[in-house]
Design an enzyme around this catalytic site. Structure first.
Site, PDB file in Angstrom:
ATOM      1  N   GLU A   1       0.862  -1.171   0.000  1.00 40.91           N
ATOM      2  CA  GLU A   1       0.000   0.000   0.000  1.00 40.91           C
ATOM      3  C   GLU A   1       0.900   1.223   0.000  1.00 40.91           C
ATOM      4  O   GLU A   1       1.920   1.241   0.678  1.00 40.91           O
ATOM      5  CB  GLU A   1      -0.890   0.063   1.239  1.00 40.91           C
ATOM      6  CG  GLU A   1      -1.949  -1.011   1.322  1.00 40.91           C
ATOM      7  CD  GLU A   1      -1.488  -2.266   2.047  1.00 40.91           C
ATOM      8  OE1 GLU A   1      -2.224  -3.254   2.018  1.00 40.91           O
ATOM      9  OE2 GLU A   1      -0.381  -2.270   2.620  1.00 40.91           O
TER      10      GLU A   1
ATOM     11  N   TYR B   1       7.908   2.296  -7.498  1.00 42.28           N
ATOM     12  CA  TYR B   1       7.208   1.029  -7.635  1.00 42.28           C
ATOM     13  C   TYR B   1       6.824   0.754  -9.089  1.00 42.28           C
ATOM     14  O   TYR B   1       6.957  -0.371  -9.574  1.00 42.28           O
ATOM     15  CB  TYR B   1       5.987   0.977  -6.715  1.00 42.28           C
ATOM     16  CG  TYR B   1       6.341   1.153  -5.256  1.00 42.28           C
ATOM     17  CD1 TYR B   1       7.442   0.519  -4.698  1.00 42.28           C
ATOM     18  CD2 TYR B   1       5.590   1.979  -4.431  1.00 42.28           C
ATOM     19  CE1 TYR B   1       7.781   0.689  -3.372  1.00 42.28           C
ATOM     20  CE2 TYR B   1       5.916   2.153  -3.089  1.00 42.28           C
ATOM     21  CZ  TYR B   1       7.010   1.514  -2.571  1.00 42.28           C
ATOM     22  OH  TYR B   1       7.346   1.681  -1.257  1.00 42.28           O
TER      23      TYR B   1
END
Length: 173
Positions: free
Chosen positions: A117, A129
């Site tokens: 998350e 990411y």
């Protein structure tokens, strides 16, 4: 603090002796840091935890923790619980290197998928990411209690072993 480039850096497993410094990195990095006791638990009691640090040796021969990560290995998935770089060491690729190392180690243990998350407003982390191939799989509304910010749920499947090895090799050269 000494901002000179470290003479050497290595990734190693986090120990209980690292917890105080790891907690300080957390305090400097996040508006909702974990308590130190959580890191102690992860290192000493949670069999699913994979805890890593980057240790550097500076010009003064002093060892410092530059970055930390805690991941949880669950069946065949790795959950990135937290990852941060000390402000003195940001912008040197340590976060990328640590993430690559942790994912590669997880893949070697049998993880096929990674998830995490990230705050919807943390564009720097989201870019990192995405550079690894993570994709947004959903939203956790009002996930963060300090400001009720949404969390993006990001997943990576499969774990890109060849790409991760390139990153590892670039840091060992």
């Amino acid at each position: 603090m000494d901002k000179a480039e470290p003479k050497n850096a290595r990734i190693r497993s986090m120990t209980l002796e690292d917890v105080e410094v790891v907690h300080q990195i957390d305090l400097l990095s996040f508006s909702t840091p974990w308590p130190a006791r959580s890191y102690k638990y992860e290192v000493s009691h949670n069999e699913a935890a994979r805890c890593w640090v980057i240790e550097v040796v500076g010009e003064d021969e002093q060892k410092r923790i530059a970055a930390m990560a805690v991941l949880w290995f669950i069946v065949d998935e790795i959950h990135i619980a937290t990852i941060a770089v000390h402000p003195d060491f940001r912008g040197r690729g340590f976060g990328k290197w640590l993430l690559a190392h942790a994912l590669l180690a997880a893949g070697e243990e049998g993880a096929c998928k990674a998830f995490l998350e990230v705050r919807s407003g943390n564009l720097t982390a989201q870019k990192l990411y995405r550079d690894f191939g993570f994709e947004v799989a959903g939203v956790r509304p009002r996930y963060y209690r300090d400001n009720m910010e949404d969390a993006l749920l990001m997943t990576l499947e499969p774990i890109p072993t060849a790409f991760l090895r390139q990153i590892e090799n670039a840091h060992s050269a």
